[in-house]
Design a protein around this motif. Structure first.
Motif, short mmCIF file in Angstrom:
data_model
loop_
_atom_site.label_atom_id
_atom_site.label_comp_id
_atom_site.label_asym_id
_atom_site.label_seq_id
_atom_site.Cartn_x
_atom_site.Cartn_y
_atom_site.Cartn_z
N LYS A 59 0.85 -1.20 0.00
CA LYS A 59 0.00 0.00 0.00
C LYS A 59 0.88 1.24 0.00
CE LYS A 59 -1.49 -1.67 3.79
NZ LYS A 59 -2.12 -1.94 5.08
N ARG A 105 1.06 6.22 0.89
CA ARG A 105 0.80 7.04 2.06
C ARG A 105 2.10 7.21 2.85
NH1 ARG A 105 -4.16 7.88 3.53
NH2 ARG A 105 -4.93 6.05 2.45
N ILE A 106 2.21 8.36 3.49
CA ILE A 106 3.39 8.60 4.32
C ILE A 106 3.01 8.38 5.78
CG2 ILE A 106 4.93 10.38 5.20
CD1 ILE A 106 4.99 11.65 2.53
N ALA A 107 3.85 7.65 6.51
CA ALA A 107 3.66 7.55 7.96
C ALA A 107 4.49 8.66 8.60
CB ALA A 107 4.11 6.18 8.45
N TRP A 108 3.81 9.61 9.21
CA TRP A 108 4.50 10.76 9.82
C TRP A 108 4.91 10.41 11.24
CZ3 TRP A 108 5.56 15.24 7.11
CH2 TRP A 108 4.93 15.37 5.87
N ASP A 154 0.05 16.10 1.78
CA ASP A 154 -0.39 16.01 3.18
C ASP A 154 -0.27 17.36 3.87
OD1 ASP A 154 -0.96 13.40 2.83
OD2 ASP A 154 0.54 12.60 4.22
N GLU A 171 -2.98 19.72 2.63
CA GLU A 171 -4.31 19.28 3.06
C GLU A 171 -4.56 19.63 4.53
OE1 GLU A 171 -6.38 17.88 0.90
OE2 GLU A 171 -7.93 16.91 2.08
N HIS A 172 -3.51 19.58 5.35
CA HIS A 172 -3.69 19.76 6.78
C HIS A 172 -3.03 21.02 7.32
CE1 HIS A 172 -4.25 15.47 5.98
NE2 HIS A 172 -5.20 15.56 6.87
N PHE A 199 -12.22 1.55 5.86
CA PHE A 199 -11.00 1.54 5.04
C PHE A 199 -9.89 2.30 5.73
CE2 PHE A 199 -8.61 4.26 2.06
CZ PHE A 199 -7.88 3.31 1.39
N GLN A 220 -8.62 0.35 8.77
CA GLN A 220 -7.89 -0.87 8.40
C GLN A 220 -6.57 -0.55 7.70
OE1 GLN A 220 -10.89 -3.42 6.53
NE2 GLN A 220 -12.14 -3.11 8.36
N THR A 221 -6.50 0.59 7.01
CA THR A 221 -5.22 1.00 6.42
C THR A 221 -4.22 1.29 7.53
OG1 THR A 221 -6.51 2.07 4.72
CG2 THR A 221 -4.18 2.57 4.74
N GLU A 240 -9.60 11.53 15.31
CA GLU A 240 -9.88 12.91 14.85
C GLU A 240 -10.62 12.86 13.52
OE1 GLU A 240 -7.09 16.69 14.07
OE2 GLU A 240 -6.50 15.43 15.75
N TRP A 280 -12.76 15.04 10.22
CA TRP A 280 -12.86 16.30 9.48
C TRP A 280 -14.08 17.06 9.95
CZ3 TRP A 280 -9.46 18.70 6.52
CH2 TRP A 280 -8.40 17.96 5.97
N LYS A 331 -9.88 11.78 10.02
CA LYS A 331 -8.85 12.65 9.48
C LYS A 331 -7.44 12.16 9.81
CE LYS A 331 -7.25 17.40 9.89
NZ LYS A 331 -7.36 18.64 10.64
N LYS A 332 -7.26 11.75 11.06
CA LYS A 332 -5.91 11.40 11.49
C LYS A 332 -5.98 10.20 12.41
CE LYS A 332 -3.60 13.63 14.90
NZ LYS A 332 -3.04 14.79 15.56
N ARG A 377 -0.91 5.16 14.56
CA ARG A 377 -0.75 3.73 14.39
C ARG A 377 -0.10 3.11 15.61
NH1 ARG A 377 2.64 2.85 9.73
NH2 ARG A 377 1.62 0.86 9.36
N TYR A 419 1.83 8.53 12.43
CA TYR A 419 0.50 9.04 12.13
C TYR A 419 0.18 8.86 10.66
CZ TYR A 419 0.96 11.32 16.65
OH TYR A 419 1.14 11.56 17.97
N TYR A 420 -1.08 8.53 10.40
CA TYR A 420 -1.59 8.50 9.03
C TYR A 420 -2.60 9.63 8.89
CZ TYR A 420 0.10 4.14 6.90
OH TYR A 420 0.85 3.17 6.30
N TYR A 421 -2.49 10.38 7.81
CA TYR A 421 -3.43 11.47 7.55
C TYR A 421 -4.28 11.14 6.33
CZ TYR A 421 -1.19 14.45 10.97
OH TYR A 421 -0.73 14.98 12.15
N TYR A 422 -5.55 11.50 6.42
CA TYR A 422 -6.48 11.20 5.33
C TYR A 422 -7.12 12.46 4.79
CZ TYR A 422 -5.97 6.57 7.33
OH TYR A 422 -5.43 5.40 7.81
N ASN A 423 -7.54 12.39 3.53
CA ASN A 423 -8.15 13.55 2.87
C ASN A 423 -9.56 13.77 3.39
OD1 ASN A 423 -5.86 13.49 1.38
ND2 ASN A 423 -6.82 12.56 -0.42
N ARG A 424 -10.09 14.96 3.09
CA ARG A 424 -11.47 15.25 3.52
C ARG A 424 -12.48 14.53 2.63
NH1 ARG A 424 -11.03 21.51 3.28
NH2 ARG A 424 -8.85 20.95 3.44
N GLU A 460 -11.41 8.41 -0.28
CA GLU A 460 -10.09 7.86 -0.62
C GLU A 460 -10.17 6.41 -1.07
OE1 GLU A 460 -6.66 8.24 1.75
OE2 GLU A 460 -7.08 10.28 2.36
#
Lengths: 236, 100
Positions: free
Chosen positions: A69, A72-75, A112, A115-116, B37, B40-41, B59, B61, B69-70, B73, B78-83, B86
């Motif tokens: 996958k 995506r970036i893990a920050w 990212d 977006e944020h 999704f 699980q990602t 968190e 949107w 949104k965030k 893990r 951290y994983y960030y997602y779009n509004r 996806e």
């Protein structure tokens, strides 16, 4: 021996090619050739980017993930806590990259952060112009493509960002003017770049329209100054 | 950075939390599938497991429909997602929806 020399010079005269407006061009047997290509569309080598240096040194708060996958970036740090003045220009600098993993991390990192970022983006705009200009100036199709999508994202990323870009149109728009008409005429064939959103001409049109929509009342006239063939999407 | 995965949550009295009774795979996209999704990602079963392990609300949107949104893990990143959406159509069938 004399006979031989005369024959050779006659042969040389037959294939004499001369640049226009030179003395040679006035000679009877000379053929004036057209001007050489200026290379407006030619790709230009990009300098080594600061992004690559920082990435290899492990300065970015991002974690590498080798899985299926890989989109995506893990920050390692929350984006909200990042110093945008430091990191955002660095990620933009990486837009010149064309090879993995630099290209992916630069593109996804910019995405990212935009977006944020919210209100943290506006004060950084002046520092983003040179990386954007450098990326567009490489004239590499994939790089231009990515940069245009980033520009479209940038103008909607925060309040007043579109307006803040207007004074920098002189730096950004010349390349867009060069490539604006780069649409392939494939007759009735299928141009797959349209489906994949990689058609430079279409992307430039979309980007200019986004600039006009979000750039306030001075946007159109400034775009028109740099890209004379652009027609307003709001006035018409 | 501490690894959350190795921690025990027995002291919470939850054990490993409620166990799902059944699972179905998503057939078509919906807002529920979109959020599943995202969890699980990030390596979680669903929102319930995330809350038990991380002990925080995910968190979301502020704009409708308020997707996640965030997510933090298990390894602390951290994983960030779009509004917007996806989860693409080609990934919908991989999403597992748990029932309790």
């Amino acid at each position: 021996v004399v006979y031989k020399i005369v024959r050779m010079s006659a042969a040389a005269c037959q294939s004499l090619q001369a640049q226009g407006f030179t003395l040679k061009a006035y000679m009877k047997n000379s053929k004036v050739v057209g001007p050489p290509s200026a290379g407006a569309f030619a790709e230009r080598p990009a300098k080594p980017t600061a992004f690559r240096k920082f990435y290899e040194r492990g300065d970015f708060p991002i974690a590498l993930e080798h899985d299926t996958k890989g989109n995506r970036i893990a920050w390692k740090v929350e984006i909200e806590k990042l110093d945008y003045h430091h990191y955002l220009p660095l990620f933009f600098d990486g837009l010149c990259e064309t090879v993995h993993p630099y290209e992916f991390f630069a593109r996804q990192g910019v995405h990212d952060m935009l977006e944020h970022g919210g209100s943290k983006i506006l004060p950084v705009i002046p520092q983003l112009i040179i990386p954007i200009k450098n990326a567009l100036n490489t004239r590499k199709r994939p790089v231009i493509c990515t940069t245009l999508k980033v520009l479209q994202h940038l103008v909607v990323s925060g309040e007043m960002v579109g307006e803040a870009l207007v004074p920098y149109y002189r730096q950004i728009l010349p390349i867009l003017n060069i490539f604006k008409n780069s649409n392939r005429n494939s007759g009735d064939g299928i141009d797959y770049s349209q489906q994949k959103r990689e058609n430079i001409g279409d992307l430039i049109q979309e980007t200019l329209e986004a600039f006009e929509r979000h750039g306030g009342e001075d946007a159109f006239i400034n775009i028109k100054y740099m890209v004379p063939t652009y027609e307003s999407c709001m006035l018409n | 950075m501490t690894s959350v995965a190795t921690k025990s949550y027995d002291h919470l009295g939850l054990g490993d939390g409620p166990k799902p009774k059944s699972m179905v795979r998503a057939k078509r996209w919906s807002e529920e599938v979109e959020n599943a999704f995202r969890f699980q990602t990030a390596g979680y079963r669903d929102e319930i497991e995330y809350k038990i392990i991380m002990k925080i609300e995910p968190e979301r949107w502020p704009v409708e429909p308020g997707y996640v949104k965030k997510l933090q893990r298990r390894d602390g990143t951290y994983y960030y997602y779009n509004r917007g959406r996806e989860c693409q159509d080609k990934e919908v069938h991989k999403i597992k929806l748990y029932q309790y």
